[in-house]
Design a protein around this motif. Structure first.
Motif, PDB file in Angstrom:
ATOM      1  N   LEU A  19      39.291  36.828  39.425  1.00  0.00           N
ATOM      2  CA  LEU A  19      40.058  37.700  39.672  1.00  0.00           C
ATOM      3  C   LEU A  19      37.983  39.421  40.043  1.00  0.00           C
ATOM      4  O   LEU A  19      38.927  40.311  40.310  1.00  0.00           O
ATOM      5  CB  LEU A  19      40.556  38.627  38.044  1.00  0.00           C
ATOM      6  N   VAL A  20      37.787  39.645  38.994  1.00  0.00           N
ATOM      7  CA  VAL A  20      36.458  40.526  39.778  1.00  0.00           C
ATOM      8  C   VAL A  20      36.456  39.364  41.071  1.00  0.00           C
ATOM      9  O   VAL A  20      36.345  40.376  42.463  1.00  0.00           O
ATOM     10  CB  VAL A  20      35.334  40.231  39.226  1.00  0.00           C
ATOM     11  N   ASP A  21      35.735  38.667  41.149  1.00  0.00           N
ATOM     12  CA  ASP A  21      35.250  38.300  42.969  1.00  0.00           C
ATOM     13  C   ASP A  21      36.502  38.709  43.979  1.00  0.00           C
ATOM     14  O   ASP A  21      36.838  39.324  45.205  1.00  0.00           O
ATOM     15  CB  ASP A  21      35.147  36.599  42.586  1.00  0.00           C
ATOM     16  N   ARG A  22      38.210  38.625  43.274  1.00  0.00           N
ATOM     17  CA  ARG A  22      39.494  38.937  44.342  1.00  0.00           C
ATOM     18  C   ARG A  22      38.784  40.292  44.775  1.00  0.00           C
ATOM     19  O   ARG A  22      38.608  40.569  45.841  1.00  0.00           O
ATOM     20  CB  ARG A  22      40.349  38.585  44.396  1.00  0.00           C
ATOM     21  N   ALA A  23      38.396  40.613  43.499  1.00  0.00           N
ATOM     22  CA  ALA A  23      38.694  42.884  44.147  1.00  0.00           C
ATOM     23  C   ALA A  23      37.485  42.383  44.830  1.00  0.00           C
ATOM     24  O   ALA A  23      37.431  43.868  45.628  1.00  0.00           O
ATOM     25  CB  ALA A  23      38.179  43.056  42.599  1.00  0.00           C
TER      26      ALA A  23
END
Ligand code: NAD
Length: 494
Positions: free
Chosen positions: A52-56
């Motif tokens: 999810l951090v990567d998505r952000a």
């Protein structure tokens, strides 16, 4: 606003990616979030894992390149940010209780200070957007040399719980004004008010993906954010210990520039020539009991010239005893809750060990009576404390003041220095020469004379010496730290 009903609030919850709130998704972990005032659990916050951090971060990176934010004429960017500031100011009736309900900030203060200060801070950095552009260098005549400034790309802002909106804005505003995208990780204890800020930014015209928020703790979410290869800079406020880990992670994963605003153990030095003892007492009280002492630059070490000690203590004790513990949503509250039971227990331990070691307790010394279930520490004053004792050396992060006395200026300066920290200091004297000698002598990044604390003059940067930090928030320096400088040489005969 003076008070509100905490159970009637609608709390935004989730991450903020690509211009909208997203929840944790299937398989997400959640952390319970409690109100510091009464320890009622009021939300389950999703924890962003590395995917999810990567998505952000990818959203921020894409948007910074594709939305044109970084390449907007700077005055257009400034216009959007001014609109953002206006929306923040107009939203005070929503933002102030949202800030207060989950934090230690009384709603009266959030209304009168945190929210308008947040708006004004955004305006300050908006105004800097078109004031930087590099310079032409004095090269040999056959060359044209210049420096160009460019946004870094994606800036990660990691912030603590003690002033959730204000400290996030210290990261967000300069980064956006300089043309970057941001990914903010609020504290896991105060995660929600910054979501409202992100919504208002989008409403003002900040392109989707330029302002993202990921929720979670430091170990999983914070670490994944700092280490992400597309993060170009990390701007952190928090404890010295976390700052050191983040600096190491930045070195290991790309030599990322890092700004660190860390802890402190700041002195307030009072000379016997001060003309108005009541005014000095009020400054001392504000410096250590505001937000229940949960302030990085809390003036936690009072140093008084000997003849004045009794008179100052005599003024402080009744004010300390008169503060009223209560919920952040109650109009009568003048003493904030401690952020968590664990932190209050830590403060109890420091107080008990100091008293066992021989400290004299003038007031407080334990929990404050409160009409509600949170953890409250009674404002405490201790003297007869050894210079190398825990209570004098360690950041307590509570309403705890130690008192030491000194004979002369030389001894005052010696006591004022802290071996490790150098965040702030206050000097109270009517003698200008002496004030300036101390300003020069004290090893701290902020020194205040005949006042204690920052003002709303955003042009003055803030930051610490030694283990209190690296780099600056606020001022031109914070703006410049969100830019990269490119050196260009053109051969005119080439
Ligand atoms: P903290 O260091 O525990 O946490 C701060 C933030 O960092 C949180 O969002 C946390 O989740 C995150 N974090 C923790 N470890 C991390 C890691 N390894 N990698 C990435 N992220 C990580 O601090 P806190 O208890 O929230 O805040 C109190 C501290 O903040 C005090 O020491 C105080 O002095 C300091 N502070 C400093 C300033 C300043 O301007 N100098 C201002 C406010 C607070």
């Amino acid at each position: 606003m003076e008070s509100f009903d905490p159970d009637a609030l609608v709390i935004p919850n989730g991450h903020f990616i690509d211009g909208e709130i997203v929840n944790g998704g299937p398989g997400s972990d959640y952390l319970p979030v409690s109100r510091p005032s009464d320890h009622v659990r009021y939300a389950q916050m999703p924890v962003a894992n590395s995917e999810l951090v990567d998505r952000a971060v990818q959203s921020a990176w894409r948007s910074q390149r594709q939305s044109g934010w970084g390449k907007l004429p700077p005055r257009d960017r400034a216009r959007v940010l001014r609109r953002f500031a206006d929306l923040v100011e107009q939203d005070v009736a929503t933002l102030a209780p949202l800030e207060a309900v989950g934090s230690t900030r009384p709603v009266r203060d959030a209304t009168a200070w945190d929210v308008p200060y947040t708006a004004e801070c955004i305006r300050f950095f908006a105004e800097l957007a078109d004031k930087y552009g590099g310079e032409v260098a004095a090269t040999s005549p056959s060359l044209l040399g210049m420096t160009l400034t460019e946004p870094i790309g994606v800036v990660a802002g990691i912030v603590p719980w003690n002033f959730p909106l204000v400290l996030a804005t210290w990261k967000i505003a300069p980064a956006l004004a300089a043309g970057n995208a941001v990914v903010i990780k609020p504290s896991e204890m105060t995660p929600f008010s910054v979501l409202r800020l992100a919504q208002l930014a989008v409403q003002a015209g900040v392109p989707a993906g330029i302002f993202n928020v990921v929720q979670g703790d430091g170990r999983i979410t914070g670490d994944a954010l700092v280490r992400h290869p597309r993060i170009g800079k990390v701007s952190f406020t928090g404890s010295t210990r976390s700052g050191a880990s983040i600096m190491a992670a930045c070195a290991e994963t790309g030599i990322k520039p890092v700004t660190l605003e860390l802890g402190g153990k700041s002195p307030q030095v009072v000379f016997s020539d001060v003309p108005d003892l009541d005014a000095v007492a009020r400054r001392i009280v504000m410096g250590i009991t505001g937000n229940a002492g949960q302030v990085c630059n809390a003036g936690s070490r009072l140093l008084i010239q000997r003849p004045l000690a009794e008179a100052i203590l005599g003024r402080l004790i009744p004010i300390f005893n008169g503060l009223r513990a209560g919920a952040t949503w109650s109009a009568s509250t003048t003493l904030s809750p401690i952020i968590s039971e664990a932190q209050a227990t830590r403060i109890d331990g420091i107080l008990q060990r100091a008293v066992s070691a021989g400290a004299q307790l003038h007031c407080g010394g334990g929990r404050a009576d409160a009409p509600i279930g949170g953890a409250f520490v009674a404002p405490s004053i201790l003297s007869s404390v050894a210079r190398d004792s825990e209570i004098v050396r360690e950041e307590v992060f509570g309403p705890v003041l130690t008192v030491e006395t000194f004979e002369d200026e030389e001894e005052a300066l010696e006591l004022a220095q802290h071996e490790d920290y150098g965040l702030a200091a206050g000097v109270h004297t009517a003698d200008l020469g002496r004030a300036l000698r101390l300003v020069r002598g004290i090893e701290a990044g902020n020194v205040w004379v005949n006042r204690y604390g920052r003002s709303s003059d955003f042009i003055i940067p803030t930051g610490g010496y030694k283990r209190s930090g690296l780099g600056k928030d606020l001022g031109r320096q914070a703006f410049e730290a969100n830019l990269r400088s490119k050196s260009v040489l053109i051969d005119l005969n080439g």
